[in-house]
Motif scaffolding. Structure first.
Motif, PDB file in Angstrom:
ATOM      1  N   ARG A   1      -4.766 -76.255   9.297  1.00 58.27           N
ATOM      2  CA  ARG A   1      -4.110 -77.325  10.051  1.00 58.27           C
ATOM      3  C   ARG A   1      -2.619 -77.051  10.257  1.00 58.27           C
ATOM      4  NH1 ARG A   1      -4.885 -82.325   6.448  1.00 58.27           N
ATOM      5  NH2 ARG A   1      -4.224 -80.690   5.005  1.00 58.27           N
ATOM      6  N   GLY A   2      -2.186 -75.904   9.772  1.00 57.22           N
ATOM      7  CA  GLY A   2      -0.768 -75.595   9.905  1.00 57.22           C
ATOM      8  C   GLY A   2       0.090 -76.282   8.858  1.00 57.22           C
ATOM      9  N   ARG A   3      -0.515 -76.725   7.784  1.00 54.45           N
ATOM     10  CA  ARG A   3       0.245 -77.329   6.682  1.00 54.45           C
ATOM     11  C   ARG A   3       0.479 -76.274   5.612  1.00 54.45           C
ATOM     12  NH1 ARG A   3      -2.028 -82.647   7.399  1.00 54.45           N
ATOM     13  NH2 ARG A   3      -1.422 -83.078   9.540  1.00 54.45           N
ATOM     14  N   ILE A   4       1.492 -76.527   4.805  1.00 50.85           N
ATOM     15  CA  ILE A   4       1.835 -75.558   3.783  1.00 50.85           C
ATOM     16  C   ILE A   4       0.794 -75.583   2.669  1.00 50.85           C
ATOM     17  CG2 ILE A   4       3.606 -74.812   2.125  1.00 50.85           C
ATOM     18  CD1 ILE A   4       4.402 -74.772   5.181  1.00 50.85           C
ATOM     19  N   ALA A   5       0.245 -74.399   2.340  1.00 50.98           N
ATOM     20  CA  ALA A   5      -0.697 -74.305   1.225  1.00 50.98           C
ATOM     21  C   ALA A   5       0.017 -73.831  -0.029  1.00 50.98           C
ATOM     22  CB  ALA A   5      -1.835 -73.352   1.579  1.00 50.98           C
ATOM     23  N   SER A   6       0.982 -72.943   0.140  1.00 53.66           N
ATOM     24  CA  SER A   6       1.775 -72.530  -1.010  1.00 53.66           C
ATOM     25  C   SER A   6       3.104 -71.996  -0.503  1.00 53.66           C
ATOM     26  CB  SER A   6       1.049 -71.469  -1.833  1.00 53.66           C
ATOM     27  OG  SER A   6       1.014 -70.264  -1.088  1.00 53.66           O
ATOM     28  N   ALA A   7       4.062 -71.942  -1.413  1.00 53.63           N
ATOM     29  CA  ALA A   7       5.395 -71.531  -0.993  1.00 53.63           C
ATOM     30  C   ALA A   7       6.064 -70.745  -2.102  1.00 53.63           C
ATOM     31  CB  ALA A   7       6.241 -72.758  -0.658  1.00 53.63           C
ATOM     32  N   ARG A   8       6.915 -69.844  -1.702  1.00 57.22           N
ATOM     33  CA  ARG A   8       7.754 -69.141  -2.663  1.00 57.22           C
ATOM     34  C   ARG A   8       9.127 -69.004  -2.023  1.00 57.22           C
ATOM     35  NH1 ARG A   8       6.970 -63.058  -4.932  1.00 57.22           N
ATOM     36  NH2 ARG A   8       6.039 -64.148  -6.671  1.00 57.22           N
ATOM     37  N   ILE A   9      10.117 -69.420  -2.757  1.00 60.62           N
ATOM     38  CA  ILE A   9      11.476 -69.389  -2.234  1.00 60.62           C
ATOM     39  C   ILE A   9      12.328 -68.635  -3.246  1.00 60.62           C
ATOM     40  CG2 ILE A   9      13.474 -70.792  -1.600  1.00 60.62           C
ATOM     41  CD1 ILE A   9      11.347 -73.029  -0.947  1.00 60.62           C
ATOM     42  N   VAL A  10      12.973 -67.575  -2.802  1.00 60.93           N
ATOM     43  CA  VAL A  10      13.742 -66.745  -3.728  1.00 60.93           C
ATOM     44  C   VAL A  10      15.213 -66.770  -3.332  1.00 60.93           C
ATOM     45  CG1 VAL A  10      13.861 -64.535  -4.879  1.00 60.93           C
ATOM     46  CG2 VAL A  10      11.712 -65.252  -3.828  1.00 60.93           C
ATOM     47  N   PRO A  11      15.987 -67.628  -3.957  1.00 61.18           N
ATOM     48  CA  PRO A  11      17.387 -67.745  -3.577  1.00 61.18           C
ATOM     49  C   PRO A  11      18.221 -66.624  -4.177  1.00 61.18           C
ATOM     50  CG  PRO A  11      16.881 -69.313  -5.290  1.00 61.18           C
ATOM     51  CD  PRO A  11      15.607 -68.575  -4.986  1.00 61.18           C
ATOM     52  N   PRO A  12      19.408 -66.401  -3.624  1.00 61.83           N
ATOM     53  CA  PRO A  12      20.226 -65.287  -4.079  1.00 61.83           C
ATOM     54  C   PRO A  12      20.617 -65.375  -5.550  1.00 61.83           C
ATOM     55  CG  PRO A  12      21.311 -66.512  -2.286  1.00 61.83           C
ATOM     56  CD  PRO A  12      19.963 -67.088  -2.452  1.00 61.83           C
ATOM     57  N   THR A  13      20.913 -66.532  -6.036  1.00 56.27           N
ATOM     58  CA  THR A  13      21.446 -66.572  -7.391  1.00 56.27           C
ATOM     59  C   THR A  13      20.434 -66.069  -8.408  1.00 56.27           C
ATOM     60  OG1 THR A  13      23.073 -68.265  -6.908  1.00 56.27           O
ATOM     61  CG2 THR A  13      22.354 -68.090  -9.192  1.00 56.27           C
ATOM     62  N   SER A  14      19.159 -66.377  -8.203  1.00 54.51           N
ATOM     63  CA  SER A  14      18.202 -65.900  -9.204  1.00 54.51           C
ATOM     64  C   SER A  14      18.024 -64.392  -9.083  1.00 54.51           C
ATOM     65  CB  SER A  14      16.872 -66.640  -9.091  1.00 54.51           C
ATOM     66  OG  SER A  14      16.357 -66.496  -7.804  1.00 54.51           O
ATOM     67  N   GLN A  15      18.290 -63.860  -7.882  1.00 58.96           N
ATOM     68  CA  GLN A  15      18.227 -62.404  -7.747  1.00 58.96           C
ATOM     69  C   GLN A  15      19.449 -61.747  -8.396  1.00 58.96           C
ATOM     70  OE1 GLN A  15      16.554 -60.936  -3.965  1.00 58.96           O
ATOM     71  NE2 GLN A  15      16.865 -63.015  -3.190  1.00 58.96           N
ATOM     72  N   ASN A  16      20.567 -62.442  -8.331  1.00 56.12           N
ATOM     73  CA  ASN A  16      21.795 -61.876  -8.887  1.00 56.12           C
ATOM     74  C   ASN A  16      21.865 -61.997 -10.403  1.00 56.12           C
ATOM     75  OD1 ASN A  16      22.902 -60.990  -6.533  1.00 56.12           O
ATOM     76  ND2 ASN A  16      24.130 -62.833  -6.180  1.00 56.12           N
ATOM     77  N   GLN A  17      21.015 -62.839 -10.960  1.00 58.71           N
ATOM     78  CA  GLN A  17      21.141 -63.165 -12.379  1.00 58.71           C
ATOM     79  C   GLN A  17      21.139 -61.926 -13.280  1.00 58.71           C
ATOM     80  OE1 GLN A  17      18.391 -66.307 -13.177  1.00 58.71           O
ATOM     81  NE2 GLN A  17      19.119 -66.544 -15.279  1.00 58.71           N
ATOM     82  N   ALA A  18      20.222 -61.034 -13.024  1.00 52.74           N
ATOM     83  CA  ALA A  18      20.125 -59.848 -13.880  1.00 52.74           C
ATOM     84  C   ALA A  18      21.389 -59.001 -13.762  1.00 52.74           C
ATOM     85  CB  ALA A  18      18.889 -59.031 -13.501  1.00 52.74           C
TER      86      ALA A  18
END
Ligand SMILES: Cc1cc2nc3c(=O)[nH]c(=O)nc-3n(C[C@H](O)[C@H](O)[C@H](O)COP(=O)(O)OP(=O)(O)OC[C@H]3O[C@@H](n4cnc5c(N)ncnc54)[C@H](O)[C@@H]3O)c2cc1C
Ligand code: SF4
Ligand code: SF4
Ligand code: FES
Lengths: 276, 681, 438
Positions: free
Chosen positions: C370-387
């Protein structure tokens, strides 16, 4: 804001800005008062504003602006402590006044959610709900919105320094649409619009941008959400689709909440299985 | 070539419209007219004929508006849209005054913007009626809104008769259209190839001459008339108006109001799209320190909760109260107030109600016409604007008669007399009496029971009764009920404040001549009665027995304590005092003020009563007075309502057919009729 | 709340609530006998489960919802999401709509960078606790920063109604586009802002940054003709080159016990850094000529690459870029024929990466039939920069061990601040972790 409250406000009140579960947008609005920021900081002694200053303070405060919803047991304790030390507690934004978008999880099926997902259910218990500050302590005034409106924030702070009643009307968004000459998107078929049942303060933004209001200022006084929901359902919109219109940033505010409930709940994954 | 004259209509070919626009521009007029924008025909600036909505119309139904293309070149083939001319004549926000307050000293400066010349193109019959209606309210009453008057005078009205009414239109019922008969400078009727044009004013005649048109041939003139007649035919008479005001007033307690409130959103759209609704509030826009504040007149609506809020309560908390106020004002009490209907039948409130509430249907449900009248549908009195529909009998009988003359013409923006605090006396823990020095002749000419608007920059102006008149000043007794009154209470000797007044109708002192007088009051209610007592005692021999009955919450809540003892000591005045809760040093009576009626005899039929206090106390007192035979025309009460203007322009203080500020605050019960004590009015 | 707990041979540096960052985080560094044994940037912002909240919603609803992840960079969330949906739906947006999207992003960059440079970061260089103290020292500077910030906010407000959580971005375009006149009205502010931005570059160039150098792996988008924003391939300083939809083929996320946020890393577990320094390093050749000239003038390109404290210069140069590009867009603007392209939602995978002010922001959605979201993943910069931040703390530690404890702690906090971590953004990950483990 009553006389008792105002009497306690010093000539340069100690102002604290605190946050719970939120996006920081409402406190950022304070920094967005660019033209007035430095003047305001002369009039208010900003003793706590972690986002913008290295100084941390534990109070007491004359005024505290609280952003964010309560979603952990520590937060629930913290707000009680802040309230005790604060004569004038103002909640700012949809998270603090209605639980925010994250309050949608209050509808989730907690048991399934918890069992399927977490190793430590006792920790999850605390995360099961996101609730407005007023569910926990008394609140003296509130600024609505997701985010709050800079004009309303300035009006509140000005009224506090001048000692007058802040002009924060609780009428519908529609009045502002009409004042600014926006043609009603609901009637012209560019809706659906929650404006008629939504608290004013944004300047009737969404309709001016050719889309329906999504209710981020929450229900206004006497919000007749059931009537509007019936009207939405009139042209064949399903209950679920009507419910999703109300399932936004202030979904958990009682008048919207009960309409959502009457229509079968918001669109939200109720247990982890649905996501898999 | 036959040139047009005032008497002969001319023909303007469609291509000639730009010439008209050029002439208007040459006269320095901005032209406002119809154009397509935001999915509707709206009024906006018109520079060229090409800006007009050629080939557009709209389908309208309750709660629905859809633009549609017609495929023709006609430019005025739509019925009225969401905007009305009041956006221009009565803009949503207008700065009134700039107030400044430095070191306790106030100044007020007029902030009205200029009203440059403008032309309205495409004004319909119903819209002309709306302009004339707002004229009556805003420019022809006891007070004049100067901004409105200036904008109105600056506007040239170019009407275009309506030949394409929408399904929501009912101007025929209200007698306002579709023909254009008055109130215009030029009137045009659109034909396929152009316009039949006639002048309705000297300005219109001059413009017509400059257009240098050929005379419209009879074929065209007839075609024009036929088109309008056909439009009338299509509308019929959906709202039979004969007797409607009386029926509506009689339906005040109809269960239908609660039914409507199930649907009504109280969103206020109907009032703001309405071309006659005129209610406004005053917003204060102040700098950070409150040194300078601009007071802005802002569109308001009786559908908001704040509209009828007063410190400590609200008169129309329920949506059904608000809807009743709107509908009865439009169709009934407007007649009492202004001798005309408040509705012009444009149908905007029907189309633009987001949930499609249709006043035509609601009127028929709340106040159904008698069967005989239903049968007579189609007989339409052309009531207005040519001849104002005569006031329906039931309503006219109730028109107010003022025992004392109305105040002289007032204006908005207000002019405040700067007045200095000469003396400050604390009365109770939250109440002070301020004595002001003034030489302002208006203020000094005030009468007992009248009030002033007291203004401090950045605060809303507060209506305050004069609690004593002096030769060189007056006193106000003020309870800190909210922000503005608190700021007033904090004034020190030498500080200044802006006072405007005196306003309203005071106590009819003469009505008591030769009668017994009983004054019943509670709490701060004694303040407006104090000048009455002064007046009665100053001319003591004209009156028979005088009794003053005063109730307060506790002994410490009584005003003017020493004065009361002095009065009590007088042989020619009987003073009774009572408190709800006694303290250790109170030896007087305990109870509610009506308890004081047990003492002494009240010769009801011969008495005149003056009552002021909280609404509950007043209703209880009135019950006792009526019981004792005091007739309604001799019982006078003074009422508190939310007031923004004090001069009958803002609409806030309405109580049924009355403006409390203008027609009151003092009323006899006879005048108020059933409005007294009724919930939600 | 700077806590100090010294046990024999062990030094602990704890900052319970890092100030002047967006959101709530804490840092902990434990050094035993000169060896760093713990280096943690903890994010304890209460999780808000955004990936779960968007499930069941329509793409346009998602645009409104994901903005609320962060009040500082709502546009970034809307941009990654809207491009992902348009990529899935094969919606060809008009070039001038695409340009307006860039303008919107410029507004957010200006607002976010001005905020960080002037109100959050500069006080560290000048020994102030906040902008008020800075204003006492140099009021003109703070006013300049506020004027810049305001110019950025105005761009977002003109295009989207308000500076925070703008309302006009829709799949297929905008609900409403500005008129030429509305955009021209921005010009005076932007003209002044360009001067302010250039002055910012010169101002920060006078700052003295602590000596600290490390070799960093940088990741950003790269586009053949544009400075990276809405579009481009994902590249790294060591040769990575991916389509913006393919982030997941090279990066993984994992949960660390001390933080509510997931950390992202590449297969080899070598940390990487996103953001202004990465973009300047990987795409300086695409800078607007005015910005490029400013960068060359101060000669700090190398310092930006090596020393995290000089990220302030990278931000300043990007301020010039964003203002200059905004001016070009305003001047060349021709309103699009249509504000929104018609579009029908469909099932499938929608993913995209754009450049938030703080770096690459990746979104991935699965849509049902139906074009609705079934799952999502959002990867913002800060969590990538954390390491990378934690690794840098480890390398930085030896240089501060001889300082008095609170000075050292303060220096650490300053180091964290120079990455402009946005903790509000980084917090909605717990949910995903959990799903991975269940
Ligand atoms: C004819 C008349 C005579 C009066 N005489 C006296 C007198 O002699 N002495 C005396 O002490 N008082 C008198 N009053 C009452 C006095 O005018 C009010 O107490 C005063 O206006 C309250 O104003 P405030 O700003 O102090 O209070 P607030 O409570 O701040 O109210 C200010 C105004 O706004 C309205 N208001 C309050 N809250 C809201 C809201 N949330 N939204 C919208 N509007 C709101 C109030 O009704 C009021 O009009 C009189 C009133 C009237 C009508
Ligand atoms: S667009 Fe929405 S807010 Fe505006 S008038 Fe219509 S219903 Fe009310
Ligand atoms: S009648 Fe309609 S337009 Fe008027 S207030 Fe009620 S819902 Fe709004
Ligand atoms: S009409 Fe304005 S106060 Fe009465």
């Amino acid at each position: 804001m009553t006389g008792a409250v105002r009497a306690t406000i010093a000539s340069r009140p100690r102002l604290g800005i605190m946050k719970f579960a939120s996006c920081d947008g409402c406190q950022l609005t304070i920094l967005d008062l660019e033209d007035h920021l430095l003047d305001l900081l002369v009039r208010f002694d900003l003793v706590e504003f972690a986002e913008a200053s290295s100084y941390r303070s534990s109070g007491p405060f004359d005024i505290v602006l609280v952003e964010g919803s309560i979603s952990t047991p520590e937060q629930a304790e913290e707000i009680v402590r802040i309230r005790r030390e604060t004569p004038l507690l103002v909640t700012i934004g949809a998270c603090a006044t209605a639980g925010g978008i994250q309050a949608l999880r209050n509808w989730a099926d907690h048991d399934a959610y918890r069992a399927a997902v977490y190793a430590h259910p006792e920790y999850v218990e605390s995360l099961a709900t996101s609730t407005p500050i007023s569910d926990h302590v008394a609140v003296d005034a509130e600024l609505r919105g997701c985010p709050i409106d800079p004009g309303q924030l300035l009006e509140l702070l000005t009224a506090l320094t001048v000692g007058r009643r802040p002009q924060l009307p609780d009428e519908s968004v529609c009045l502002e649409c009409k004042r600014r000459g926006t043609v009603c998107v609901l009637v012209t078929g560019n809706g659906p619009c929650l404006g008629p049942v939504t608290h004013t303060g944004c300047g009737a933004l969404c309709p001016a941008y050719a889309r329906g209001c999504y209710g981020c200022f929450g229900p206004r006084e006497a919000a007749n959400a059931p009537s509007l929901a019936r009207w939405f359902g009139r042209d064949g919109r399903s209950d679920a689709d009507t419910a999703r219109l109300f399932s936004g940033f202030t979904a958990y505010a009682p008048p919207f909440r009960s309409v959502i409930d009457s229509l079968g709940g918001p669109p939200i994954a109720s247990h982890s299985g649905e996501d898999a | 070539m036959v040139m047009t004259s005032a008497a002969v209509p001319g023909f303007l070919p469609r291509a000639g419209l730009d010439r008209l626009l050029d002439l208007l521009a040459a006269d320095g007029r901005r032209v406002i007219g119809p154009t397509v924008g935001q999915g509707a025909v709206v009024y906006d600036e018109i520079h060229h004929a090409s800006d007009l909505p050629a080939g557009w119309t709209a389908d309208q139904a309750p709660g629905s508006y859809r633009l549609r293309q017609t495929g023709t070149e006609r430019q005025f083939d739509y019925a009225v849209g969401p905007t009305s001319w009041k956006h221009e004549t009565f803009p949503p926000r207008v700065p009134l005054t700039i107030g400044r307050r430095v070191n306790g000293q106030v100044t007020f400066e007029d902030a009205l913007p200029a009203a440059p010349p403008v032309a309205f193109l495409g004004v319909r019959g119903c819209e002309i009626a709306a302009l004339l209606t707002q004229d009556a309210v805003l420019a022809r009453g006891i007070a004049v809104d100067r901004d409105y008057a200036a904008r109105r005078a600056a506007a040239l009205i170019i009407a275009v008769e309506c030949v394409t009414p929408a399904d929501t239109c009912f101007c025929t019922s209200m007698g306002t259209g579709p023909e254009v008969t008055t109130g215009f400078d030029l009137a045009m009727t659109e034909l396929d190839d152009g316009f039949v044009v006639r002048a309705g004013s000297p300005a219109g005649e001059r413009l017509l001459e400059r257009l240098e048109l050929t005379a419209a041939d009879p074929g065209r003139t007839t075609a024009a008339q036929d088109a309008v007649a056909a439009a009338r035919e299509r509308m019929g008479d959906p709202v039979p108006t004969a007797g409607l005001p009386a029926r509506l007033i009689a339906a005040a307690e109809s269960p239908q109001w609660a039914e409507i409130a199930e649907r009504c959103l109280a969103c206020a759209n109907c009032t703001l799209v309405c071309p006659t609704c005129f209610c406004t509030g005053v917003t204060q826009v102040s700098d950070l320190d409150g040194f300078e504040a601009t007071a802005e007149r802002t569109w308001d609506s009786c559908f908001t909760l704040g509209f009828s809020k007063v410190a400590g309560g609200n008169f129309r908390p329920r949506v059904q109260d608000r809807y009743r106020q709107w509908l009865t004002h439009k169709f009934a009490t407007w007649w009492d107030q202004f001798g005309m209907s408040g509705c012009v039948g444009c149908g905007r409130c029907i189309t633009w109600c987001p949930v499609g509430i249709d006043v035509r249907a609601e009127l028929m449900a709340v106040a159904p016409p008698p069967p005989a009248l239903k049968a007579a549908v189609g007989i339409i009195e052309p009531a207005r604007p040519t001849t104002v529909k005569s006031v329906p009998p039931a309503a006219s009988a109730a028109l107010l008669t003022a025992p004392i003359p109305l105040p002289a013409v007032e204006e908005l923006p207000p002019t405040y007399a700067r007045t200095f605090v000469a003396e400050r006396r604390r009365e109770t823990v939250d109440t002070v009496t301020l004595r002001f020095d003034t030489s302002d002749p208006d203020l000094l000419a005030g009468r007992p029971g009248q009030f002033v608007m007291a203004a401090l920059p950045a605060f809303s102006a507060a209506p305050i009764s004069v609690s004593r008149f002096h030769r060189d000043g007056l006193e106000l007794t003020i309870r800190a009920a909210g922000a503005a009154t608190r700021a007033l209470c904090e004034l020190r000797r030498g500080d200044s404040v802006g006072l405007r007044g005196p306003m309203g109708r005071g106590w009819p002192v003469d009505a008591a001549e030769g009668h017994d007088v009983v004054i019943v009051t509670g709490g701060i209610g004694l303040a407006p009665l104090r000048p009455l007592v002064d007046a009665l005692l100053a001319d003591r021999t004209r009156f028979r027995e005088i009794r003053l009955l005063y109730g307060a919450r506790s002994p410490a809540d009584r005003l003017y304590v020493e004065e009361l003892s002095e009065l009590a000591a007088r042989p020619d005045l009987d003073v009774g005092q009572i408190v709800d809760r006694a303290g250790p040093d109170w030896f007087g009576r305990v109870g509610v003020v009506t308890g004081l009626f047990d003492q002494g005899h009240l010769d009801g039929p011969n008495a005149v009563a003056y009552v002021c206090g909280p609404e509950r106390m007043m209703t209880a007192t009135v019950d006792v007075l009526r019981d004792r035979g005091v007739s309604d025309d001799r019982i006078f009460v003074t009422l508190e309502r939310h007031m923004e203007c004090g001069v009958g322009l803002c609409g806030h203080c309405q109580l049924g057919k009355s403006f409390v500020c203008r027609d009151g605050p003092v009323f006899s019960l006879a005048e108020m009729g059933p409005a007294f004590g009724r919930e939600g009015l | 709340m700077h806590g100090t707990h010294v046990t024999t041979g062990e030094q602990r540096f704890d900052v319970q609530g890092i100030t002047r960052v967006e959101g709530e985080g804490s840092l902990r560094l434990v050094v035993r006998d000169g060896q760093v044994i713990e280096s943690q940037l903890a994010i304890f912002e209460a999780p808000r489960y955004f990936e779960r909240l968007v499930v069941g919603r329509t793409p346009n609803e998602v645009l409104d919802i994901v903005a609320r992840i962060c009040g500082i960079c709502p546009v970034a969330y809307q941009m990654s999401a809207v491009h992902a949906f348009e990529d899935l739906g094969e919606v060809a947006i008009e070039p001038s709509v695409r340009t307006l999207r860039r303008l919107l992003y410029c507004g957010e960059w200006i607002e976010s960078h001005a905020l960080h440079v002037y109100l959050l970061h500069a006080p560290d260089f000048l020994g102030c606790a906040n902008a008020v103290e800075l204003a006492n020292l140099d009021r003109a500077a703070v006013e300049r920063g506020l004027a810049l910030k305001k110019a950025g906010n105005r761009i977002v407000a003109v295009l989207g109604g308000r500076p925070i959580h703008p309302v006009s971005v829709r799949v297929g375009g905008f609900s409403k586009v500005p008129t030429k006149r509305e955009l021209q009205a921005l010009r005076p502010d932007l003209d002044a802002a360009l001067d302010h931005a250039l002055a910012t570059v010169d101002w920060v160039a006078t700052f003295v940054a602590p000596d600290f150098e490390r070799e960093e792996r940088f990741v950003s988008l790269r586009h053949p003709t544009e400075y990276p924003m809405n579009d481009g391939r994902i590249v790294s300083s060591d040769g990575l080159d991916l389509a913006p939809t393919d982030w997941e083929t090279a990066f993984q996320e994992e949960q660390v016990p001390w933080s509510h946020a997931l950390q992202a890393h590449m297969g080899d577990r070598v940390p990487y850094l996103l953001g202004p320094a990465a973009r300047i390093t990987l795409a300086a050749d695409q800078l607007h000529p005015t910005a490029r000239a400013a960068l060359d003038r101060i000669g700090l390109a190398d310092a930006i690459r090596r020393n995290p404290y000089w990220s302030i210069a990278a931000r300043a140069v990007e301020l010039v870029h964003a203002v200059a590009e905004a001016l070009d867009i305003v001047d060349g603007y021709v309103p699009p024929e249509r504000a929104t392209e018609p579009w029908t939602p469909s099932a499938g995978t929608a993913s995209w990466a754009t450049e938030a002010p703080r770096g690459l922001l990746f979104h991935h959605y699965e849509l049902d039939e139906r074009g609705r979201i079934a799952s999502a993943r959002i990867v913002p910069p800060t969590s990538q920069n954390q390491a990378a931040i934690e690794a840098d703390m480890t390398s930085f530690a030896p240089s501060i061990l001889d300082e008095p404890h609170d000075v050292a702690t303060h220096r650490l906090e300053q180091l964290i601040r120079s990455y402009d971590p946005c903790i509000s953004c980084a917090t909605h990950f717990l949910d995903l972790t959990v799903e991975a483990s269940s």
